[in-house]
Design a protein around this motif. Sequence first.
Motif, short mmCIF file in Angstrom:
data_model
loop_
_atom_site.label_atom_id
_atom_site.label_comp_id
_atom_site.label_asym_id
_atom_site.label_seq_id
_atom_site.Cartn_x
_atom_site.Cartn_y
_atom_site.Cartn_z
N ILE A 37 0.09 -3.48 -7.41
CA ILE A 37 -1.35 -3.68 -7.52
C ILE A 37 -1.77 -4.94 -6.78
O ILE A 37 -2.80 -4.97 -6.09
CB ILE A 37 -1.76 -3.74 -9.00
N LYS A 38 -0.99 -6.01 -6.89
CA LYS A 38 -1.31 -7.25 -6.17
C LYS A 38 -1.37 -7.02 -4.67
O LYS A 38 -2.24 -7.56 -3.98
CB LYS A 38 -0.26 -8.32 -6.48
N ASN A 39 -0.46 -6.22 -4.15
CA ASN A 39 -0.41 -5.97 -2.71
C ASN A 39 -1.60 -5.16 -2.21
O ASN A 39 -1.87 -5.13 -1.00
CB ASN A 39 0.89 -5.25 -2.35
N LEU A 40 -2.32 -4.51 -3.12
CA LEU A 40 -3.49 -3.75 -2.71
C LEU A 40 -4.63 -4.65 -2.26
O LEU A 40 -5.64 -4.17 -1.73
CB LEU A 40 -3.96 -2.84 -3.86
N ASN A 41 -4.49 -5.95 -2.46
CA ASN A 41 -5.47 -6.89 -1.91
C ASN A 41 -5.40 -6.93 -0.39
O ASN A 41 -6.38 -7.28 0.28
CB ASN A 41 -5.22 -8.30 -2.46
N ASN A 42 -4.24 -6.58 0.16
CA ASN A 42 -4.02 -6.71 1.60
C ASN A 42 -3.75 -5.39 2.31
O ASN A 42 -3.74 -5.35 3.54
CB ASN A 42 -2.84 -7.65 1.85
N TYR A 43 -3.49 -4.33 1.56
CA TYR A 43 -3.14 -3.05 2.17
C TYR A 43 -3.92 -1.92 1.51
O TYR A 43 -4.28 -2.00 0.33
CB TYR A 43 -1.64 -2.75 2.00
N THR A 44 -4.15 -0.85 2.28
CA THR A 44 -4.64 0.37 1.65
C THR A 44 -3.50 0.98 0.85
O THR A 44 -2.32 0.68 1.09
CB THR A 44 -5.12 1.39 2.69
N VAL A 45 -3.81 1.85 -0.07
CA VAL A 45 -2.76 2.44 -0.89
C VAL A 45 -1.79 3.26 -0.04
O VAL A 45 -0.59 3.30 -0.29
CB VAL A 45 -3.35 3.30 -2.03
N GLY A 46 -2.31 3.90 1.03
CA GLY A 46 -1.45 4.69 1.90
C GLY A 46 -0.47 3.84 2.67
O GLY A 46 0.73 4.11 2.71
N ASP A 47 -0.98 2.77 3.30
CA ASP A 47 -0.10 1.87 4.05
C ASP A 47 0.94 1.24 3.13
O ASP A 47 2.11 1.14 3.49
CB ASP A 47 -0.93 0.77 4.73
N LEU A 48 0.51 0.81 1.95
CA LEU A 48 1.42 0.17 1.02
C LEU A 48 2.50 1.14 0.55
O LEU A 48 3.68 0.78 0.43
CB LEU A 48 0.64 -0.38 -0.17
N PHE A 49 2.12 2.37 0.28
CA PHE A 49 3.08 3.38 -0.17
C PHE A 49 4.23 3.51 0.84
O PHE A 49 5.40 3.45 0.48
CB PHE A 49 2.36 4.73 -0.33
N PHE A 50 3.89 3.69 2.12
CA PHE A 50 4.93 3.89 3.13
C PHE A 50 5.76 2.63 3.37
O PHE A 50 6.95 2.71 3.63
CB PHE A 50 4.31 4.39 4.43
N CYS A 51 5.13 1.46 3.28
CA CYS A 51 5.88 0.21 3.45
C CYS A 51 6.88 0.01 2.32
O CYS A 51 8.00 -0.48 2.54
CB CYS A 51 4.93 -0.98 3.52
N ASN A 84 11.09 0.15 2.55
CA ASN A 84 11.93 -0.95 2.10
C ASN A 84 13.11 -0.49 1.25
O ASN A 84 14.17 -1.11 1.26
CB ASN A 84 11.09 -1.95 1.29
N TYR A 85 12.92 0.62 0.54
CA TYR A 85 13.92 1.03 -0.44
C TYR A 85 14.80 2.20 -0.02
O TYR A 85 15.84 2.44 -0.63
CB TYR A 85 13.23 1.39 -1.77
N LEU A 86 14.39 2.93 1.03
CA LEU A 86 15.14 4.16 1.33
C LEU A 86 15.05 4.49 2.82
O LEU A 86 14.00 4.33 3.45
CB LEU A 86 14.59 5.33 0.52
N ARG A 87 16.18 4.97 3.37
CA ARG A 87 16.22 5.40 4.77
C ARG A 87 17.30 6.47 4.91
O ARG A 87 18.45 6.25 4.56
CB ARG A 87 16.54 4.21 5.67
N TYR A 88 16.92 7.65 5.40
CA TYR A 88 17.90 8.71 5.66
C TYR A 88 18.45 8.51 7.07
O TYR A 88 17.68 8.25 8.02
CB TYR A 88 17.26 10.09 5.50
N LYS A 117 7.27 -1.70 8.95
CA LYS A 117 7.08 -2.76 7.97
C LYS A 117 7.71 -2.38 6.64
O LYS A 117 7.68 -1.21 6.23
CB LYS A 117 5.59 -3.05 7.78
N LYS A 118 8.28 -3.37 5.96
CA LYS A 118 8.89 -3.16 4.66
C LYS A 118 8.28 -4.12 3.65
O LYS A 118 8.08 -5.30 3.95
CB LYS A 118 10.40 -3.40 4.73
N ILE A 119 7.99 -3.61 2.46
CA ILE A 119 7.45 -4.44 1.38
C ILE A 119 8.29 -4.23 0.14
O ILE A 119 8.46 -3.11 -0.35
CB ILE A 119 5.98 -4.10 1.10
N SER A 120 8.82 -5.33 -0.39
CA SER A 120 9.62 -5.29 -1.61
C SER A 120 8.72 -5.58 -2.82
O SER A 120 7.79 -6.39 -2.72
CB SER A 120 10.73 -6.33 -1.53
N LEU A 121 9.00 -4.93 -3.92
CA LEU A 121 8.26 -5.18 -5.16
C LEU A 121 9.06 -6.05 -6.11
O LEU A 121 8.66 -6.26 -7.26
CB LEU A 121 7.91 -3.85 -5.84
#
Length: 264
Positions: A208-222, A226-230, A257-261
């Motif tokens: 939720i804090k990161n939604l200050n800087n990103y749209t929900v779509g961009d944040l979702f993919f970032c 960060n957590y998974l890569r095939y 881009k990667k974002i860690s929670l």
Amino acid sequence: MAICFKACLYQRLGVFFVNNIILIDWFSFTTTIHSVNSIIEFLGLGEIKDFIKTYGSRGFRDRITYSGLNIHFNNSQDENLIWVEFTGQGCRLFEELSKKEWEDIFFTILDEQENYNVTRLDIAYDDWQGVLNIDKIYSETLKENFVSRFRTWSCINSNKGITVYLGSVQSAIRFTFYDKAKEREREDIEHWVRLEIRMRDENALEFIKNLNNYTVGDLFFCVVNNYLRYVKPSKTDSNKQRWNTRGWWLKFINTTKKISLWTK
């Protein structure tokens, strides 16, 4: 805060998948500064008069419920504690009937963190256009052709379709891929695959804090990035971290881009 929860358009290789959406699929929080009536007003749902009173759970003796929105109260340990729980259906109810937007609730929680405690947040990506192949995800996961920050994973193939879990039930963040059409027994839908990010406590608040800087779509993919890569196995390199990312996964993520929670 630029957020679009009800329907999002995402451009992939110059094509707009109009029907692929990202939405809130579960949200819950606790508070001690509200009564049952004032929390209903806080949520912008004061015009609903058809709440049904029933038994509570998890230490709450009572609950009022309406179409997937649950308000638990009369806690055995703290009589001032109220637990608000939106199921997926409750989230759609909020978007349809509330006088407020998700931004209003989130901004208040961020501004008054001493008064609110986020306990769960699920964000779901619904693929109707064939971006995610659930059979391929199932196969590649079983072969462990992926790099992940999750310590546990599991794959289930049942009469309800395929489900792939990354992370445990107790994890603060967990990914779930599944065949939504099969689960819903919707034979009229050719393709409906869902990827859910389920976050708890500090991880949910961090999103939720990161939604200050990103749209929900961009944040979702970032966050997913960060957590998974095939990856594609290499015949000459045993270090999976150096394996190339699968092309179909790159097309889905479409970000570097990667974002860690993670929080201390």
